[in-house]
Enzyme design. Structure first.
Site, short mmCIF file in Angstrom:
data_model
loop_
_atom_site.label_atom_id
_atom_site.label_comp_id
_atom_site.label_asym_id
_atom_site.label_seq_id
_atom_site.Cartn_x
_atom_site.Cartn_y
_atom_site.Cartn_z
N ASP A 25 45.72 40.76 33.09
CA ASP A 25 45.34 41.84 32.19
C ASP A 25 43.94 41.53 31.68
O ASP A 25 43.68 40.43 31.22
CB ASP A 25 46.34 41.88 31.03
CG ASP A 25 46.51 43.28 30.46
OD1 ASP A 25 45.49 43.95 30.26
OD2 ASP A 25 47.66 43.68 30.20
N HIS B 64 54.76 48.56 28.40
CA HIS B 64 55.00 47.80 27.17
C HIS B 64 54.54 48.53 25.91
O HIS B 64 54.74 48.03 24.82
CB HIS B 64 54.28 46.45 27.29
CG HIS B 64 52.79 46.61 27.25
ND1 HIS B 64 52.09 47.28 28.24
CD2 HIS B 64 51.86 46.25 26.34
CE1 HIS B 64 50.82 47.30 27.93
NE2 HIS B 64 50.64 46.68 26.78
N ASP B 65 53.90 49.69 26.06
CA ASP B 65 53.46 50.47 24.90
C ASP B 65 54.35 51.69 24.67
O ASP B 65 54.05 52.52 23.81
CB ASP B 65 52.03 50.99 25.12
CG ASP B 65 51.00 49.89 25.09
OD1 ASP B 65 51.25 48.85 24.47
OD2 ASP B 65 49.92 50.09 25.68
N ASP C 36 57.86 32.58 29.86
CA ASP C 36 56.71 31.76 30.26
C ASP C 36 56.43 31.86 31.76
O ASP C 36 57.17 32.51 32.51
CB ASP C 36 56.95 30.30 29.84
CG ASP C 36 58.36 29.84 30.18
OD1 ASP C 36 58.75 30.01 31.35
OD2 ASP C 36 59.07 29.35 29.28
N ASP D 101 42.47 46.89 30.29
CA ASP D 101 42.96 47.38 29.01
C ASP D 101 41.97 48.26 28.26
O ASP D 101 40.78 47.90 28.15
CB ASP D 101 43.28 46.15 28.14
CG ASP D 101 43.96 46.50 26.84
OD1 ASP D 101 45.11 46.92 26.89
OD2 ASP D 101 43.31 46.37 25.78
N GLU E 24 43.58 51.33 32.45
CA GLU E 24 44.23 52.14 31.42
C GLU E 24 43.15 53.06 30.84
O GLU E 24 42.32 52.63 30.05
CB GLU E 24 44.80 51.23 30.33
CG GLU E 24 45.57 52.01 29.29
CD GLU E 24 45.78 51.25 27.99
OE1 GLU E 24 46.77 51.51 27.31
OE2 GLU E 24 44.93 50.41 27.63
O1 TEU Z 1 46.58 50.00 24.67
C1 TEU Z 1 45.50 50.87 24.41
C2 TEU Z 1 45.84 52.12 23.74
O2 TEU Z 1 45.17 53.11 23.94
C3 TEU Z 1 46.88 52.09 22.64
O3 TEU Z 1 46.36 52.80 21.57
C4 TEU Z 1 48.14 52.72 23.02
O4 TEU Z 1 47.91 54.09 23.13
C5 TEU Z 1 49.13 52.43 21.93
O5 TEU Z 1 49.64 51.16 22.20
C6 TEU Z 1 50.27 53.39 21.86
O6 TEU Z 1 51.09 53.07 20.78
C7 TEU Z 1 46.23 48.74 25.11
C8 TEU Z 1 47.46 47.87 25.33
O7 TEU Z 1 48.24 48.42 26.35
C9 TEU Z 1 48.19 47.71 24.04
O8 TEU Z 1 49.37 46.97 24.19
C10 TEU Z 1 47.26 47.02 23.07
O9 TEU Z 1 47.87 46.97 21.80
C11 TEU Z 1 45.91 47.71 22.96
O10 TEU Z 1 45.37 48.08 24.22
C12 TEU Z 1 44.91 46.81 22.31
O11 TEU Z 1 44.53 45.81 23.21
CA CA Z 2 59.35 29.24 27.07
#
Ligand code: TEU
Ligand code: CA
Length: 562
Positions: free
Chosen positions: A102, A332-333, A33, A203, A260
């Site tokens: 974000d 995170h992706d 948080d 994003d 991104e």
């Molecule tokens: O990711 C955008 C994106 O192009 C995704 O398809 C990415 O390539 C994929 O997560 C790979 O497995 C952004 C964010 O970073 C992601 O966390 C979100 O899920 C997505 O947008 C939708 O908002």
């Molecule tokens: Ca918490």
């Protein structure tokens, strides 16, 4: 080198991504948080961080972990309150840390008021906020496959309409052609910037422009569909939206923005970033692209040092002196960099330090992801049910349909899952890695007992201590200029698994060299040097030679003759 760039306040800084749900839980409910972030600001400052990007903390049903926003003006109660957020802004400011939120504006959540109203009356005002289209011959309006699998078109019950979603069906795409939508979004962006944010990470932004009429493309899979990014590659005219976004929002606040961006036309780079560009900067995904599979995670090529090095070097040569990109090894992706970009025998602390050395001193803005600084690694799950991520479940299915066994498909997830980077931050050796006193929302990587911040802070040879030295060196008075604006030039490319480059200007020449190979290496420098940083005792300078054991990395200032 012709220097075509104006210097910016953020060029010499270091940035850090926080995935708030997994960063630090302050109240024992198992979810990270805002107050947890406040607790750790001094830690981040001590690491050498100036800019923080926080993944979404807006109100959300969490179908895609906050990337599905149901109210852009509210903080989700799981993360705290708007008062907590305002306090975070004040505390960050005291420490001279800049905060980025974000910005998720390609789509919102299906629970957003706009979409709820649109569903109730698709022909009405709010229907125009989204894309509602009639089907063709009893089928979806076009043959696009969404990023998370299946058609991008979801039927609206009781009608002959479908709505468009490039991501999950709970993430309907916003209709940017509608001026009202753009005005609503610009108003929201200004509202946040007025609070004193430094800017945003933006994003999935390339998806906002849709091709009129949604033409079909040649299917690229046995499902008869084609990846929706095909349309993104074809469509023209996104620049008008992005230019307006900058004029109506970012420029008014002199905001820093990092986008991104996938599927940009190469020749558009200068329209996209830089002083005149739509954004301040964008991530360099070259390394990541070089590791991607054609059909999914299951057919990604394995680790290949030379392909990886080439991807980075090519990008560096293209951008240096011209545009300033943000460099990452993970986010995170993605799976963890320490598990992805190192050969098996280098998957240890020395390897993590070596990877850090090569990455942090590149041309561009170093952008760390939480846990990278202690060398956090991928986390093995026992079962597909242990994964929370919507994309992982989809990719598991794709792998199974391609004929992989359950074990093989799980192994693919272990290598590629987005959840690898989403396990809780490892703060200490206490229960749940000191992330929470409660039950963590997601499994903690069992290696927290050895790999944690508390232990590494006490250890002069830890990955964390090394990252601190590396960031301090990059920003040091004597070296800040050369590491920020110095030329990039690869070296020793013919010497096997050596990752080496110079950063230099008229006054200084610094060599960065790392040995990803299994055998010891000797590099002929041809001149004397001074060791600025090394990751192991056995890295040494011997006359005009640099000695690198396996997984050895060094930063050496080359001294002028005489
Ligand atoms: O990711 C955008 C994106 O192009 C995704 O398809 C990415 O390539 C994929 O997560 C790979 O497995 C952004 C964010 O970073 C992601 O966390 C979100 O899920 C997505 O947008 C939708 O908002
Ligand atoms: Ca918490």
């Amino acid at each position: 080198m012709v220097f075509g760039m104006k210097k910016q306040w953020w060029h010499g800084k270091a940035a850090y991504q926080i995935y708030p749900k997994s960063f630090r839980d302050s109240n024992g409910d198992g979810i990270g948080d805002i107050r947890g972030i406040i607790e750790k600001l001094d830690y981040l400052k001590g690491l050498g961080i100036d800019i923080i990007w926080i993944s979404p903390i807006y109100q959300s049903p969490f179908v895609d972990q906050g990337y599905d926003i149901s109210d852009y003006y509210e903080i989700d109660p799981a993360f705290g309150t708007m008062d907590d957020f305002d306090e975070l802004m004040r505390e960050a400011k005291k420490r001279d840390i800049h905060i980025l939120m974000d910005l998720v504006i390609n789509h919102c959540s299906d629970k957003h008021e706009w979409f709820q109203k649109a569903l109730a009356d698709p022909q009405g005002e709010y229907g125009g906020y989204f894309y509602f289209e009639k089907g063709k011959d009893g089928k979806a309006p076009s043959n696009y496959r969404s990023y998370f699998g299946g058609s991008t078109w979801e039927p609206v019950p009781g009608t002959d309409l479908y709505y468009l979603h490039f991501f999950a069906k709970e993430q309907p795409d916003l209709n940017w052609e509608n001026k009202k939508v753009r005005e609503e979004l610009f108003r929201m962006v200004n509202w946040w910037l007025d609070k004193g944010l430094a800017g945003f990470r933006i994003d999935a932004i390339m998806n906002i422009k849709k091709e009129a009429g949604f033409p079909d493309y040649e299917p690229d899979g046995s499902d008869g569909l084609v990846r929706c990014s095909r349309m993104v590659e074809e469509v023209k005219g996104i620049g008008e939206f992005l230019g307006e976004l900058k004029r109506e929002a970012f420029a008014k606040h002199d905001a820093f923005t990092v986008a991104e961006v996938f599927n940009m036309r190469k020749e558009e780079l200068k329209e996209f970033i830089g002083e005149e560009g739509h954004f301040s900067t964008m991530f360099d995904f070259a390394a990541l692209d070089a590791m991607a599979g054609g059909h999914g995670w299951y057919d990604a090529p394995g680790y290949d040092f030379f392909r990886w090095r080439k991807a980075i070097f090519d990008a560096q040569k293209k951008y240096q002196g011209e545009v300033f990109l943000a460099n990452i090894i993970e986010n995170h992706d993605e799976p963890r960099g320490a598990s992805t970009y190192l050969p098996d025998y280098a998957q240890n602390d020395e390897g993590a330090k070596m990877l850090a050395t090569t990455s942090i001193l590149l041309w561009g803005l170093p952008f760390l992801y939480q846990g990278q600084e202690i060398g956090m690694t991928n986390c093995r799950m026992k079962d597909i049910e242990d994964y929370d991520d919507i994309d992982t479940r989809n990719q598991y299915q794709i792998a199974r349909e391609a004929g992989l066994s359950k074990e093989e498909a799980l192994q693919v997830c272990y290598k590629h899952s987005r959840d690898n980077a989403r396990t809780p931050m490892q703060w200490s050796g206490e229960a749940n890695a000191g992330f929470t006193t409660g039950r963590p929302w997601m499994k903690v990587n069992p290696n927290y007992a050895e790999k944690n911040v508390e232990a590494q802070e006490k250890d002069a040879f830890s990955v964390l201590t090394y990252y601190k030295k590396l960031l301090a060196l990059r920003k040091a008075e004597k070296y800040g200029e050369v590491f920020t604006y110095g030329d990039f030039r690869p070296d020793y490319e013919g010497e096997g698994m050596i990752f080496s480059y110079h950063r230099s200007n008229e006054k200084q020449d610094v060599l960065i060299a790392a040995n990803f190979g299994r055998e010891r290496a000797e590099l002929e420098l041809g001149q004397q040097g001074e060791m600025l940083l090394q990751n192991q005792d056995t890295v040494s300078l011997d006359g005009g030679k640099l000695i690198l054991p396996s997984c050895g990395a060094a930063v050496v200032e080359l001294l002028p003759e005489g």
